[in-house]
Design a protein around this motif. Sequence first.
Motif, short mmCIF file in Angstrom:
data_model
loop_
_atom_site.label_atom_id
_atom_site.label_comp_id
_atom_site.label_asym_id
_atom_site.label_seq_id
_atom_site.Cartn_x
_atom_site.Cartn_y
_atom_site.Cartn_z
N ASP A 24 0.84 -1.19 0.00
CA ASP A 24 0.00 0.00 0.00
C ASP A 24 0.88 1.24 0.00
OD1 ASP A 24 -2.23 -1.60 0.08
OD2 ASP A 24 -2.45 -1.49 2.26
N PHE A 31 -0.70 7.85 0.36
CA PHE A 31 -1.36 8.83 -0.51
C PHE A 31 -0.62 10.16 -0.41
CE2 PHE A 31 -5.04 11.69 -1.45
CZ PHE A 31 -5.16 11.34 -2.78
N SER A 55 2.32 9.75 -5.26
CA SER A 55 1.47 8.60 -5.59
C SER A 55 0.42 8.89 -6.64
CB SER A 55 0.80 8.05 -4.32
OG SER A 55 -0.17 8.94 -3.83
N ILE A 56 0.17 10.17 -6.97
CA ILE A 56 -0.86 10.47 -7.97
C ILE A 56 -0.31 10.43 -9.39
CG2 ILE A 56 -2.27 11.79 -6.36
CD1 ILE A 56 -1.25 14.36 -7.71
N TYR A 75 -4.76 7.95 -15.89
CA TYR A 75 -6.11 7.75 -15.38
C TYR A 75 -7.04 7.55 -16.57
CZ TYR A 75 -4.27 9.40 -10.94
OH TYR A 75 -3.54 9.54 -9.80
N GLY A 133 -7.64 8.68 -3.54
CA GLY A 133 -7.13 7.32 -3.73
C GLY A 133 -6.68 7.14 -5.16
N ARG A 134 -7.29 6.19 -5.87
CA ARG A 134 -6.94 5.91 -7.26
C ARG A 134 -7.85 6.63 -8.26
NH1 ARG A 134 -3.40 2.27 -8.17
NH2 ARG A 134 -4.25 1.58 -10.15
N ASN A 135 -8.72 7.50 -7.77
CA ASN A 135 -9.69 8.18 -8.63
C ASN A 135 -9.33 9.64 -8.84
OD1 ASN A 135 -11.34 5.85 -8.85
ND2 ASN A 135 -12.13 6.28 -6.82
N THR A 158 -9.90 6.42 -13.33
CA THR A 158 -9.25 5.59 -12.33
C THR A 158 -7.84 5.30 -12.80
OG1 THR A 158 -11.37 4.60 -11.76
CG2 THR A 158 -9.40 3.42 -11.06
N LYS A 159 -6.90 5.33 -11.85
CA LYS A 159 -5.50 5.11 -12.17
C LYS A 159 -5.28 3.70 -12.69
CE LYS A 159 -0.92 5.94 -10.26
NZ LYS A 159 -0.18 6.30 -9.05
#
Length: 175
Positions: free
Chosen positions: A30, A33, A37-38, A42, A149-151, A173-174
């Motif tokens: 994990d 964040f 991490s971004i 996407y 998060g991943r969005n 979404t990533k």
Amino acid sequence: MRNFTRIYLLVIFAIAGIAAFTACSNDDDDEPFTIKSIEGEYVGSATGTMILINSEGKEIPFDVVSNGNETAEITLSNDGTTISVLEPTFYSASPVTYSADEKYAYPGAIISNIKPEQNAETITINVKGYSSMNGVYTVAGDISGVFEGRNLTLDYTFLHAGGMIGTIHFEGTKK
């Protein structure tokens, strides 16, 4: 009986140790964040409206036609404090035939040197009055976005070559 109890306890401790090790190793996967991490691509959907301004100044709206695989790309600067956003290419019905079967593509612009703001659960961006290129044409507008998060959600205006203005909403979404 005593040997059986020892073996039984050893098996229980071994299973517990494997379960504990597995739980710890999942935590290592994990990624925290953070702005770092971004970074990435996407994939999602773009919706909105493109407005063509014709030679008489009349505004003709065309809906954005989503393919469901539009892609925004986020890159991190070398110093890790700013990002660049490549807006997704989006499509509208043809302003010539008015048909969604004959889509027009609008490549996204690259907006650089954006300083993201982070709080506990989200990272946001907000740029007023960007000016960039989308490969051939000058593009200007405003852009805001939220990473959770991943969005990623992006909302931006897209003044394209001075004769078209788009209001675009992207959710992805990533990869």
